[in-house]
Design an enzyme around this catalytic site. Structure first.
Site, mmCIF file in Angstrom:
data_model
loop_
_atom_site.group_PDB
_atom_site.id
_atom_site.type_symbol
_atom_site.label_atom_id
_atom_site.label_comp_id
_atom_site.label_asym_id
_atom_site.label_seq_id
_atom_site.Cartn_x
_atom_site.Cartn_y
_atom_site.Cartn_z
ATOM 1 N N LYS A 93 -19.844 12.342 -5.212
ATOM 2 C CA LYS A 93 -20.685 13.170 -6.103
ATOM 3 C C LYS A 93 -20.333 12.940 -7.562
ATOM 4 C CE LYS A 93 -20.395 16.824 -2.651
ATOM 5 N NZ LYS A 93 -19.734 18.115 -2.425
ATOM 6 N N ARG A 110 -2.090 -1.027 7.517
ATOM 7 C CA ARG A 110 -0.645 -0.802 7.500
ATOM 8 C C ARG A 110 -0.210 0.270 6.506
ATOM 9 N NH1 ARG A 110 -1.809 -5.252 9.628
ATOM 10 N NH2 ARG A 110 -3.386 -5.195 8.016
ATOM 11 N N THR A 111 -0.661 0.192 5.270
ATOM 12 C CA THR A 111 -0.134 1.111 4.257
ATOM 13 C C THR A 111 -0.486 2.549 4.623
ATOM 14 O OG1 THR A 111 -0.442 -0.644 2.644
ATOM 15 C CG2 THR A 111 -0.011 1.545 1.778
ATOM 16 N N HIS A 122 1.860 -3.416 -5.687
ATOM 17 C CA HIS A 122 1.919 -2.787 -4.367
ATOM 18 C C HIS A 122 3.393 -2.466 -4.082
ATOM 19 C CE1 HIS A 122 1.004 -1.603 -0.392
ATOM 20 N NE2 HIS A 122 0.275 -2.610 0.012
ATOM 21 N N ARG A 172 -4.535 4.388 -2.809
ATOM 22 C CA ARG A 172 -4.935 2.979 -2.966
ATOM 23 C C ARG A 172 -6.281 2.966 -3.669
ATOM 24 N NH1 ARG A 172 -4.803 -1.685 1.488
ATOM 25 N NH2 ARG A 172 -2.619 -1.525 0.866
HETATM 26 N N1 CP Z 1 0.111 -5.030 3.682
HETATM 27 C C1 CP Z 1 -0.919 -4.172 3.453
HETATM 28 O O1 CP Z 1 -1.032 -3.600 2.374
HETATM 29 O O2 CP Z 1 -1.761 -4.017 4.503
HETATM 30 P P1 CP Z 1 -3.019 -3.024 4.531
HETATM 31 O O3 CP Z 1 -4.038 -3.572 3.580
HETATM 32 O O4 CP Z 1 -3.456 -3.022 5.966
HETATM 33 O O5 CP Z 1 -2.540 -1.680 4.079
#
Ligand code: CP
Length: 313
Positions: free
Chosen positions: A88, A59-60, A137, A109
């Site tokens: 590397k 999703r993110t 998040h 991320r």
């Molecule tokens: N909600 C969320 O962060 O989903 P993902 O891990 O799929 O990005």
């Protein structure tokens, strides 16, 4: 009218980086982008989003990419650090320094808490935290707030239960801290003993915001009182041993029988991915909003990027 000039050029590492007024501006723009999507289809023409994902995501990553593409911009990036020069031994600082000349905005991320914050210190372009370890998040929080605003038309005075893995769940850590900043929200924490909200955060919520917190070991105790039930999965990837994960993974399962205890207008949210904590039968209940929630993530990320890039309509 929905645009705040002072967000231009800023990083977003924690939801606390945004004032409540700035959050409201992002939410209002996201509502308008959902209502009138075509109006914004060229807003980011010529802009490039870099997605730097050192940890898996559906999703993110994809909602950020969709958001940029829907505004007429372009995307580049990686979803497996092993395909980049990180394999590397390149540092995050060097990676982000270079990215500044390849893209206009970036989302990162990382499994390590604090990695996006470190990256932002070397970044010439706005850097957004797409989730760091069990820490924060912020764009999931914006998604959650837009969802609550859409279904409850307010962000204050809500009774909210967080259920599941409250120890490692970064979506919980970010959302509870943000909702605590609104007046009169009351929190029910439903988790196994081993996965309670970290004591440090609980004490902070009470001390800083005077939050009312009720801890439960059974979902049934909280369900009749709630406006929002926020379900989370047990975070397998953060456990040190498989046996503990297997012992705890079935701790709380929401099913149609339990939904009978809830108010008729309670909403069920989940950041997804779901494993087994919500039975598939609950998907048919009109109170289940976790799939619309994932869709709203696109609009809120469109609104966020428009603000950070300083492009307006
Ligand atoms: N909600 C969320 O962060 O989903 P993902 O891990 O799929 O990005």
């Amino acid at each position: 009218m929905f645009f705040m000039k002072n967000l231009q050029g800023r990083h977003l590492i924690s939801p606390n980086d945004l004032s409540l007024e700035e959050i409201r501006a992002i939410i209002e723009l996201a509502h308008d982008m959902k209502r009138n999507r075509s109006k914004y289809s060229t807003l980011c023409q010529g802009q490039i989003l870099a997605t730097l994902f050192y940890e898996p995501s559906t999703r993110t990553k994809l909602s950020f990419e969709s958001a940029m593409l829907r505004m007429g911009g372009s995307i580049l990036g990686f979803s497996d650090a092993n395909t980049s020069a990180v394999a590397k031994g390149e540092s995050i600082a060097d990676t982000i320094r270079v990215l500044g000349s390849y893209a206009d905005i970036a989302v990162m991320r990382h499994p390590r808490e604090g990695a996006p914050k470190l990256a932002s210190e070397f970044s010439a372009i706005p850097l957004i935290n797409g989730g760091d370890g069990g820490h924060q998040h912020p764009t999931q929080t914006l998604t959650d707030l837009l969802t609550i605003d859409t279904y409850r038309q307010r962000l204050d005075g809500l009774s909210v239960a967080f259920c599941g893995d409250l120890k490692y769940g970064r979506t919980v850590h970010s959302l509870i801290e943000t909702l605590a900043r609104y007046q009169g929200c009351k929190f029910y924490l439903v988790s196994p003993e081993e996965l309670v909200l970290p004591l440090r955060q609980k004490e902070h919520l009470v001390k800083k915001y005077g939050s009312e917190i009720i801890e439960c070991r059974r979902m049934e105790e909280a369900l009749p009182h709630l406006d929002i039930l926020y379900m989370t999965r047990i975070q397998k990837e953060r456990f040190f041993n498989e046996a503990d994960y297997l012992r705890l993974k079935n701790s709380f399962i929401l099913d149609a029988e339990k939904m009978k205890l809830a108010k008729s207008d309670m909403i069920v949210m989940h950041p997804l991915p779901r494993v087994n904590e919500i039975s598939y039968e609950v998907d048919r209940d009109p109170r289940a909003v976790y799939f619309p929630q994932a869709e709203l993530g696109v609009y809120v990320r469109m609104a966020l990027m428009a603000h950070l890039l300083g492009v307006s309509k």
